[in-house]
Design a protein around this motif. Structure first.
Motif, short mmCIF file in Angstrom:
data_model
loop_
_atom_site.label_atom_id
_atom_site.label_comp_id
_atom_site.label_asym_id
_atom_site.label_seq_id
_atom_site.Cartn_x
_atom_site.Cartn_y
_atom_site.Cartn_z
N MET A 1 0.83 -1.20 0.00
CA MET A 1 0.00 0.00 0.00
C MET A 1 0.88 1.26 0.00
N ILE A 2 0.42 2.24 -0.77
CA ILE A 2 1.18 3.49 -0.88
C ILE A 2 0.59 4.53 0.08
N ILE A 3 1.46 5.25 0.78
CA ILE A 3 1.03 6.42 1.56
C ILE A 3 1.85 7.61 1.06
N PHE A 4 1.17 8.72 1.00
CA PHE A 4 1.65 9.88 0.27
C PHE A 4 1.28 11.09 1.11
N ILE A 5 2.27 11.82 1.63
CA ILE A 5 1.95 12.97 2.49
C ILE A 5 2.70 14.21 2.01
N SER B 1 -8.24 4.15 10.44
CA SER B 1 -7.65 4.55 11.72
C SER B 1 -6.27 5.16 11.51
N LEU B 2 -5.55 4.68 10.47
CA LEU B 2 -4.26 5.29 10.16
C LEU B 2 -4.45 6.75 9.73
N ALA B 3 -5.45 6.99 8.90
CA ALA B 3 -5.72 8.35 8.46
C ALA B 3 -6.02 9.26 9.64
N LEU C 1 0.00 15.34 12.12
CA LEU C 1 0.55 16.18 11.05
C LEU C 1 0.08 17.63 11.17
N PRO C 2 0.87 18.57 10.63
CA PRO C 2 0.46 19.97 10.67
C PRO C 2 -0.88 20.18 9.96
N THR C 3 -1.58 21.19 10.37
CA THR C 3 -2.86 21.53 9.71
C THR C 3 -2.65 21.73 8.22
N GLY C 4 -3.59 21.28 7.46
CA GLY C 4 -3.52 21.48 6.02
C GLY C 4 -2.74 20.41 5.30
N ALA C 5 -2.28 19.38 6.03
CA ALA C 5 -1.52 18.31 5.40
C ALA C 5 -2.39 17.58 4.39
N LEU C 6 -1.76 17.27 3.25
CA LEU C 6 -2.44 16.47 2.23
C LEU C 6 -2.02 15.02 2.45
N ILE C 7 -3.00 14.15 2.75
CA ILE C 7 -2.69 12.74 3.01
C ILE C 7 -3.44 11.88 2.01
N LYS C 8 -2.70 11.01 1.33
CA LYS C 8 -3.34 10.09 0.37
C LYS C 8 -2.96 8.69 0.80
N ILE C 9 -3.94 7.89 1.17
CA ILE C 9 -3.63 6.53 1.62
C ILE C 9 -4.24 5.54 0.64
N ASN C 10 -3.42 4.62 0.19
CA ASN C 10 -3.89 3.54 -0.67
C ASN C 10 -4.66 4.02 -1.91
N ALA D 1 6.62 9.31 -17.96
CA ALA D 1 5.79 10.17 -17.11
C ALA D 1 4.56 9.41 -16.62
N LEU D 2 3.94 8.66 -17.51
CA LEU D 2 2.74 7.92 -17.11
C LEU D 2 3.08 6.90 -16.03
N LYS D 3 4.19 6.21 -16.21
CA LYS D 3 4.64 5.24 -15.20
C LYS D 3 4.76 5.91 -13.83
N LEU D 4 5.41 7.08 -13.80
CA LEU D 4 5.60 7.79 -12.53
C LEU D 4 4.26 8.21 -11.92
N VAL D 5 3.38 8.73 -12.75
CA VAL D 5 2.08 9.18 -12.26
C VAL D 5 1.25 7.98 -11.78
N PHE D 6 1.23 6.92 -12.57
CA PHE D 6 0.40 5.77 -12.22
C PHE D 6 0.92 5.07 -10.96
N GLU D 7 2.20 5.19 -10.69
CA GLU D 7 2.75 4.60 -9.46
C GLU D 7 2.67 5.58 -8.28
N ASP D 8 1.95 6.66 -8.44
CA ASP D 8 1.78 7.66 -7.38
C ASP D 8 3.12 8.17 -6.84
N ARG D 9 3.97 8.57 -7.77
CA ARG D 9 5.29 9.08 -7.38
C ARG D 9 5.39 10.60 -7.58
N VAL D 10 4.35 11.23 -8.09
CA VAL D 10 4.45 12.64 -8.48
C VAL D 10 3.58 13.54 -7.59
N PHE D 11 4.22 14.47 -6.90
CA PHE D 11 3.53 15.50 -6.12
C PHE D 11 3.54 16.80 -6.93
#
Lengths: 274, 274, 274, 274
Positions: A1-5, A56-58, A65-74, A254-264
């Motif tokens: 599972m990917i987590i992205f903050i 529960s992780l979210a 985390l600081p206010t306004g944090a962007l959290i993407k789980i799974n 680029a698509l590979k990077l985006v589809f693997e959720d590597r791009v902020f």
């Protein structure tokens, strides 16, 4: 599972996040982080070993985390995409082939074209092809794109050499969800006929740029770029040909990077955590 | 001996030229040619095995070539150059080292700087260093450069990170004899602070461009370009550092090409016959 | 029309050849030549503006060229090829797509596979697919390949990730007409499992090599090579994936060069006149 | 301050380490980690914002990390090096220039050569040059190197085109402290005359490899590699020339990585945390 903050940087963020993960029983498989000191921003991408208890992780992460944090789980592991094309086949064919052999990291829902040129290749791969009229006004033609794609569930619109400019209205509907391949090494040669511009300027390298589409033409956040040599012996036509190879490769990357959720995305830039 | 011809393209030029060489007893060691069909121009670079009888060869070639042909026979094999610098050492040091070990293809006559920073390294290599005042007006300071270089016999002026803009008057004195290294992948990021511009645009590659100086800033004919990856993790400072490596390499490559008489200029472009 | 000459080097060859062309009324559009001084060999590739009177040109050239000269006049512009595959799709799909859009420079006559994996993609492009049995002995299986290809008119056999070693007997039937893509930067990692070898050696770059097949395994004349970065974070599987992109690109480039008659072979090397 | 840990992989290592740092009042500025799943090894490089209390941090880390963990805290930021050379100047000059302008990340203590060729350039930069005799036996000559370097405090020995093979005895004295630049893309063309080997094999790319020296010739852990194109038109001499540019660049890059404590060694490989 990917987590992205993505959040304001603070002392002790890695410790806090990894403690939170440990509490939830998540083990870190891989971790990439980046701090932009100028903007005081913190970015982290984690791969962990279980994909349950995400709620529960979210909740836990939000607390620490600081206010306004962007959290993407799974995020959805296998993305869904719609591809827009005009007449050039190279990027589309590459996408269709990877889609067919299940190495794209996404599923092509349909292809929308403003010419019939690429209809047949789509049919050969059993991908629905929708022809849009371009004879009327641009707004009407965009409206018909909207109507078609509204019928599909999709994560990203991929402009695989779609040679029309989209209106702010259209772009605004899909923020950071439209990916374009531009046939130059941006910001050099934005706009029309980049290879002709490159030829006339006498550059020794030509390139391609994959970027998110925003309302500024060819000005959106860049995801990937690459170049290829271009000596004096290349005519404009030769540059177009050589360029197609780079365009295909850069869009695929680029698509590979985006589809693997590597791009902020932030501040009209990207952070790519590989 | 090198022979270098640029002229209107015509049927039978290679045959005519090679016949003329045979008549004069010159054997071709290597030959590179290029035709620009759009401009109807023919370019050829020949290496032949003897360097006598050049006058009769010139007369013969003039007879058979179209009016207005540019013919260069036996240019000085070891060029002479003057180098202009400001404070950055990397390009200058590379030139001084190659000059010292006789692999530059040219002899450095002197170095002119508008700061004392690089005086010591020049002295270590026994190369005269001339400091020019920059406190007065630009015209006066340029005039002092002219006075210094008028004292030297030289083929090219090399701007090895000389961070001042030269006036049309100055540039006009040395047409296609001033070579500059610009720290961006031109035409992207012309002008000041290209790395800051690149950082702010969020590009994924940065580059450097060696070009002849004309009156249009950073718009002269390009000789060589190269790039290096530049991800999100690089600050402006990191880009400057990474860029220096490319700048050094690109300038070295461009100088090699120019010193070996491989570069033709026309229409604000170059033909590089390698 | 293309003219292609390989012969012992002599004084005045370019003059003699261009005179002969002028006599026949052929105008040179482009010319690339190379001399190997060690071997005293001369290579030239010419593009001229008419494709008639080839026989009298051949007769004329034979008279003026050294004994033993190899002269190729007007080779078939659109080549015909047979492709051999195993299970990996990437190189084959690239060839099929270019073939379908008529940008390959050749026409695929059929595909021969020793697994059914790639049968469906061939059928989607209306290309005959022949399955060969590999259960029996290697000789029998090769014999069945011979029988299939004997039914086709073809210029080249392309091994697009055909994972079997061909016998000297087979290779001997098609000298310099079999092109292979090897998944390493030869001569590093010849033989089986090059990516595993690369992983174990800890190299920082991996590559691919397109070459003519001879009786020495992975030792034939190299046509094209390219590399891609490979850091410590890549597993063998990741290297295989990254490598596929390079393999596809390198094979595509090599085929383009071969199909445009730009590749000469001598002494287990190639001269590539671009 | 840099912290560098290599240990058996375990669940929760990042959490444990970051907690330990937080306890000691160290804030993480940057963090790169890698897990080798095959070998079950964990690697982490951290940059933190203070460089005091290192002893208590070490004690704390030892407690929480698996037995046998390799912990390096606050390694000397500015390394000290000794450079060994033969006759070729390019790598040495690059090191001397960077050393002189304080951008090397290390201080050159002295240069040892087995020819006088490079003595003068060292003197120009005020770097002690020691000539060693090579007329006697190899053991005696190595012994004199040992005697010279024993007089210096140094972190690394850099073989900047030192064209002699060092004995196991010598290598054993400085494990993973000797860095060599080999003039080929290893493992291709190990041993003598790699460019001649490359020329004879007809490769289309040549390269250079920086690696730690072990007792297996050209078989030590690779730090960095790079390549440059090498077509048929290059003679062995041309390859040597073109190769020097790559050698210089690759060695410079490898030294930067090593001097910044970014390189871990295990199983004859490196992990490079950038």
């Amino acid at each position: 599972m990917i987590i992205f903050i993505q959040c304001t940087d603070q002392v002790g963020l890695v410790a806090a996040i990894s403690r939170s993960l440990a509490r939830g029983g998540f083990n870190i498989i891989s971790l990439q982080e980046h701090v932009d000191n100028t903007e005081n921003l913190f970015f982290i991408r984690l791969e962990v070993d279980k994909n349950t208890d995400t709620e529960s992780l979210a909740t836990d992460l939000e607390k620490i985390l600081p206010t306004g944090a962007l959290i993407k789980i799974n995020p959805r592991p296998l993305k869904k995409i719609v591809v827009l094309v005009t007449k050039e086949y190279h990027c589309l064919a590459d996408i269709l082939v990877r889609n067919y052999f299940k190495t794209l990291g996404a599923e092509v829902q349909c292809v929308i074209g403003n010419h019939t040129t690429l209809q047949n290749i789509c049919e050969r791969f059993d991908i629905p092809f929708h022809l849009i009229e371009t004879t009327g006004d641009a707004a009407a033609s965009e409206q018909s794109v909207v109507e078609i794609i509204d019928g599909y569930d999709f994560d990203y619109l991929v402009l695989a050499k779609f040679m029309r400019i989209l209106s702010p209205n259209f772009v605004g509907r899909y923020p950071m969800r439209i990916i374009n391949i531009h046939h130059s090494f941006l910001p050099a040669f934005a706009g029309a006929s980049p290879y002709r511009q490159a030829y006339e300027r006498g550059v020794k390298l030509i390139g391609a740029t994959a970027h998110y589409v925003t309302n500024e033409l060819d000005e959106g956040p860049i995801i990937a770029q690459q170049i290829t040599p271009a000596g004096h012996s290349l005519t404009v036509k030769d540059m177009v040909k050589a360029g197609k190879e780079v365009e295909t490769a850069v869009l695929a990357k680029a698509l590979k990077l985006v589809f693997e959720d590597r791009v902020f995305v932030y501040k009209n830039k990207t952070v790519v955590l590989e």
